[in-house]
Design an enzyme around this catalytic site. Structure first.
Site, PDB file in Angstrom:
ATOM      1  N   PHE B 121      13.562  11.755   5.390  1.00 46.49           N
ATOM      2  CA  PHE B 121      12.313  10.926   4.948  1.00 46.49           C
ATOM      3  C   PHE B 121      11.724   9.794   5.817  1.00 46.49           C
ATOM      4  O   PHE B 121      12.644   9.536   6.628  1.00 46.49           O
ATOM      5  CB  PHE B 121      12.568  10.485   3.633  1.00 46.49           C
ATOM      6  N   GLN B 234       1.413   0.225  -1.964  1.00 52.37           N
ATOM      7  CA  GLN B 234       1.509   1.366  -1.055  1.00 52.37           C
ATOM      8  C   GLN B 234       0.600   2.453  -1.419  1.00 52.37           C
ATOM      9  O   GLN B 234       0.443   3.066  -2.592  1.00 52.37           O
ATOM     10  CB  GLN B 234       2.993   1.933  -1.288  1.00 52.37           C
ATOM     11  N   HIS B 236       0.262   5.904  -0.852  1.00 52.18           N
ATOM     12  CA  HIS B 236       0.884   7.210  -0.404  1.00 52.18           C
ATOM     13  C   HIS B 236      -0.260   8.009   0.509  1.00 52.18           C
ATOM     14  O   HIS B 236      -1.063   8.119   0.052  1.00 52.18           O
ATOM     15  CB  HIS B 236       1.522   7.863  -1.467  1.00 52.18           C
ATOM     16  N   LEU B 250       0.272  13.319  -6.691  1.00 51.90           N
ATOM     17  CA  LEU B 250       1.198  12.927  -5.215  1.00 51.90           C
ATOM     18  C   LEU B 250       1.678  14.397  -4.577  1.00 51.90           C
ATOM     19  O   LEU B 250       1.784  15.414  -5.442  1.00 51.90           O
ATOM     20  CB  LEU B 250       2.498  12.484  -5.981  1.00 51.90           C
ATOM     21  N   GLU B 253       6.405  13.579  -0.023  1.00 52.17           N
ATOM     22  CA  GLU B 253       6.791  13.543   1.314  1.00 52.17           C
ATOM     23  C   GLU B 253       7.760  14.322   1.990  1.00 52.17           C
ATOM     24  O   GLU B 253       8.004  14.709   3.203  1.00 52.17           O
ATOM     25  CB  GLU B 253       7.266  11.931   1.658  1.00 52.17           C
ATOM     26  N   ARG B 309       5.068   5.083   5.566  1.00 55.48           N
ATOM     27  CA  ARG B 309       4.236   5.481   4.854  1.00 55.48           C
ATOM     28  C   ARG B 309       2.632   4.772   5.222  1.00 55.48           C
ATOM     29  O   ARG B 309       1.579   5.340   5.091  1.00 55.48           O
ATOM     30  CB  ARG B 309       4.107   5.373   3.247  1.00 55.48           C
ATOM     31  N   HIS B 380      -0.115   4.110  -5.001  1.00 54.69           N
ATOM     32  CA  HIS B 380       1.329   4.843  -5.381  1.00 54.69           C
ATOM     33  C   HIS B 380       2.142   4.039  -6.038  1.00 54.69           C
ATOM     34  O   HIS B 380       2.782   4.326  -6.975  1.00 54.69           O
ATOM     35  CB  HIS B 380       1.749   5.494  -4.199  1.00 54.69           C
ATOM     36  N   ARG B 415       7.479   0.008   1.290  1.00 57.92           N
ATOM     37  CA  ARG B 415       8.615   0.493   0.666  1.00 57.92           C
ATOM     38  C   ARG B 415       8.733   1.905   1.708  1.00 57.92           C
ATOM     39  O   ARG B 415       7.888   2.648   1.766  1.00 57.92           O
ATOM     40  CB  ARG B 415       8.540   0.820  -0.772  1.00 57.92           C
TER      41      ARG B 415
END
Lengths: 248, 605
Positions: B121, B234, B236, B250, B253, B309, B380, B415
């Site tokens: 990730f 954030q 995304h 969404l 990721e 991100r 997000h 994050r």
């Protein structure tokens, strides 16, 4: 832009009247978008339960043109828009208002199922080893999003109202996930036969048809559980053996 | 009808996602009486939508991993605005929390040796995310739910808390309405845990479900708690962009973790064009090496699609702005290209990313095993939130605790993917434990009847205005459009100033909204009441963002596009002033403990 009419059940406590709403529709819209559009254009009190709008939470279950479906995953393009699209609440549960029903039965039914009870850990650090091929069967069942569409379509609940004697397809899937969990040591077979009424299921497979997660509810969950019940309670040899076994 | 039912508990948990459930489980036991309030049905909270996985240095997929590397990755990802003690506790305890979920029945994907498998990730140096395909959040919430219902706490489903009750400076409980019939409920409690998740519904394009209206943020703010880092949102990088009705949903990721690449309209992998210095030593500069990393080659460096991100989202915006976007205003996310490297690519994609496959097939008519997805940034997650003590999760209001997304500090300015699910259980457990301890050491607080009367009046006001008031859905949408335009992924001073002005007009409109019919499951009324937290959160975001004159993590200020070292020394604090207006100040970040500083420096090499 074209228009479509939605015939939505309105009312409280089961006293329902269909109301027609004509709205403009756009590309890619789903039924839940249409309901939101109707709220936005004036019917702000139109009751609907929803959360994620992505087919992941299982909140927006309803009956669309008579079929139990998720409103957020039903595209208007797949419906016949030359006639009004009917949107009704699920019928297997007590009605609250408009499209909302009281699904608390499902939470009570789940609580009646004995919880997960793992075997002793395999490793000193308290963890276990499981092979991917051993967990795949259970992972299919754990995809369930608890939309309760399978409960809604099941005639044992929908038509015969056996809510007190029958936990329904969703909870057979849950039981199967526990019974077939490689680590689980609990025995739920007697409960399935007696209090949970698995015998009522006559394998019409309606639950499998409506499952938005495409879980093979009947073939992979209910039938294997029925087989376990048969093995434990109806196998002639076992029965004979039991007759002569000293009572505890 | 203005009457209410009173309930008494030792610990009241508000919110039933991963953090709330974990807190309730922990607080129960030892005779502590616990209530769990959820805004929706149990098991439907936004946690259910988390897809990619849960970060924990188990070391199953790569034995070089350790809590210290996870800690350093989290701090770097957060651009050092994090609460370092929280980042330390999180990195140290996440592995135990993953294993605990397994002991409670969770079934994670496995390594060939039979251990919990871990995936790549963004921003994580090693393969670190325990996962179940792309439905890890569902696995977590169901496990906690199925375990939790046997732990003895009482669950109140479809209850919405409208205000916290105060006994002087201490929290005394909460006032809520039940959705099905609109009845009022007063919960007296010695300790209250907020676990209400995020505030994505302040924005038009968001991955958040309807519940994400920042309730806990607003409740804590109105109770006088200090709020930190609210400018950091954030966005995304990969939300769906087409068709319009699914915009914002969404796209995990995990697609990139499994080898998915980002391409512009010219087919170029544009992520190779801008690799930040802080990551250049661990990011590959060619396709061949990037692919080797995906397949587990320990010598290879990460592909640039797995940068953090905030950075990926900005690169996507750049491509779109410069005219290299996809037909519907996004860029292309391509996973089908892995067929160049894998024999049964179609089967592999369906196995590893089953919900993505279905989501695109059913909502967009796109077969991701053959075609590229169109994606763009979506609101997000909020890094900012209620300021808490790292160890106990208590806010600056005595007796009021917070855990999960509504708490701030762990993630700093940005994050890392996968750090949220682990955050929920690590700090949910801590909040539950310390709230129960607090409850056992304190008496039941006193309820202020005057406050209760004020709340009921405010709650019923939209009915008094009835049909003559404005439709709350329209005000909500106007607010979302304003925030999207004025406080989105790229911000300017002028726009944020306009946003603050517009916000005052929206507040005035909200005070005139009216609803029809009765209190039974009435979405109009429910939405009218959600406007209060949405407005408070929007103001906190704007107030915090307008005065951070730099770009860092989730806050990109177009007038100040660079990161400024001076601004890396403080956190923004928002607090309700004595006169009821919102105040903002800067709070110096305390020195990082020397051993932790050593770990950070070691990992920078």
């Amino acid at each position: 832009m074209s228009k479509a009419t939605f015939r939505i059940s309105r009312g409280s406590g089961g006293d329902l009247t269909p109301a027609d709403y004509e709205i403009e529709i756009g590309e890619g819209m789903v039924v839940l978008d249409a309901v939101h559009q109707i709220q936005y254009e004036g019917a702000s009190d139109l009751a609907v339960r929803w959360n994620c709008k992505a087919g992941k939470c299982g909140s927006c279950s309803a009956e669309i043109n008579g079929m139990p479906r998720l409103m957020c995953m039903t595209r208007l393009e797949d419906l016949d828009l030359s006639q009004p699209v009917t949107v009704e609440p699920m019928r297997a549960f007590p009605h609250v208002r408009d499209l909302v029903t009281d699904v608390s039965f499902n939470y009570r039914a789940k609580k009646s199922i004995k919880p997960f009870k793992p075997r002793k850990p395999d490793n000193a650090d308290g963890t276990w080893n499981m092979k991917q091929e051993d967990v795949e069967r259970v992972q299919e069942f754990r995809k369930c999003i608890e939309c309760f569409l399978c409960q809604d379509v099941c005639h044992v609940l929908r038509d015969h109202h056996k809510h007190e004697e029958f936990i329904g397809p969703r909870h057979f899937v849950y039981s199967a996930a526990l019974e077939m969990h490689p680590l689980d040591t609990e025995d739920r077979v007697a409960d399935l036969k007696k209090a949970q009424g698995i015998g009522y299921c006559n394998i019409t497979k309606c639950c499998t048809v409506v499952c938005p997660e495409h879980i093979k509810i009947t073939d992979n969950a209910i039938i294997p559980l029925k087989e376990r019940v048969v093995d434990e309670f109806y196998d002639p040899l076992t029965k004979l053996f039991r007759m002569f076994k000293p009572k505890k | 009808m203005n009457g209410y039912t009173t309930h008494e508990f030792d610990v009241l948990v508000i919110g039933a996602g991963g953090a709330g459930l974990r807190a309730a489980i922990e607080a129960s036991g030892n005779g502590t009486k616990v209530a769990l309030i959820c805004k929706s049905l149990l098991g439907k909270a936004h946690t259910v939508m988390a897809e990619g996985g849960m970060a924990a240095a188990l070391g199953n997929a790569d034995d070089r991993d350790s809590w210290s590397t996870h800690f350093a990755d989290t701090m770097r990802g957060g651009m050092y605005l994090n609460n370092s003690r929280m980042a330390e506790l999180h990195a140290k305890e996440a592995a135990d929390r993953v294993n605990e979920l397994e002991a409670w029945g969770a079934v994670f994907d496995r390594t060939p040796e039979g251990r919990i498998n871990q995936r790549n990730f963004g921003g994580h140096k090693y393969r670190r995310l325990a996962h179940v395909g792309d439905r890890t959040g569902l696995e977590m919430i169901r496990t906690l739910q199925d375990h939790g219902i046997h732990q003895g706490f009482e669950v109140f489903m479809e209850y919405t808390v409208v205000d916290l009750l105060m006994d002087g400076g201490r929290v005394a409980g909460a006032f809520a309405y039940e959705r099905n019939h609109g009845t009022f409920h007063l919960f007296r409690a010695k300790a209250v845990i907020l676990a209400t998740g995020g505030l994505g519904r302040c924005y038009k394009i968001t991955s958040n479900s309807w519940e994400g209206t920042g309730d806990g943020h607003a409740l804590a703010y109105h109770a006088g708690a200090e709020m930190r880092d609210m400018e950091f949102l954030q966005f995304h990088p990969t939300g769906m962009v087409w068709p319009p009705s699914v915009r914002g949903i969404l796209v995990t990721e995990g697609v990139r973790g499994e080898g998915g690449i980002l391409q512009n309209s010219e087919g170029r992998r544009f992520m190779f064009d801008d690799i930040p210095d802080a990551y250049s030593h661990q990011t590959s500069d060619n396709e061949e090496e990037g692919w080797r990393y995906i397949t587990g080659d320990k010598q290879a460096r990460r592909p640039p699609e797995l940068l953090t991100r905030d950075h990926v989202a900005r690169c996507i915006i750049r491509e779109i702005k410069e005219g290299r976007g996809s037909p519907h205003g996004g860029v292309f996310l391509n996973i089908h290209w892995i067929k160049e490297h894998i024999k049964d690519a179609e089967g592999h994609i369906k196995k590893k990313l089953p919900s993505m496959y279905h989501q695109f097939k059913e909502l967009a008519g796109v077969d991701i095993t053959k075609e590229s997805m169109e994606v763009g940034p979506t609101t997000h997650y909020v890094m900012g939130g209620i300021k808490v003590d790292a160890d106990t999760q208590m806010s600056t209001v005595p007796g009021l605790f917070a855990a999960g997304e509504c708490a701030g500090g762990l993630h700093g300015a940005n994050r890392l993917g996968g750090n949220s699910l682990s955050d929920l259980v690590v700090f949910g457990k801590r909040a539950g434990q310390y709230a129960a301890e607090y409850a056992s050491a304190h008496d039941m607080p006193t309820i202020d009847e005057g406050q209760v009367q004020d709340i009921t009046q405010e709650t019923l006001a939209p009915f008094e205005r009835g049909d003559t008031g404005e439709n709350p859905f329209q005000i909500q949408q106007a607010l979302q459009e304003m925030m999207q335009a004025k406080a989105g992924i790229v911000r300017t001073h002028a726009e944020m100033a306009e946003g603050l002005e517009e916000l005052q007009r929206l507040k005035a409109r909200a005070a005139t909204c009216g609803v029809q019919s009765n209190r039974d499951f009435n979405p109009g009324w429910n939405t009218a009441l959600d406007l209060k937290p949405l407005l408070a959160c929007s103001e906190m975001i704007l107030m915090s963002a307008i005065d951070r004159k730099e770009s860092r993590g989730g806050h990109y200020h177009d007038d100040y596009p660079e990161k400024c070292p001076e601004h890396g020394k403080w956190n923004t604090i928002i607090q309700k002033g004595a006169d009821g207006t919102m105040t903002r100040r800067e709070s110096e970040i305390p020195a990082i403990r020397s051993d932790l500083q050593g770990i950070i420096e070691e990992n920078q090499r």
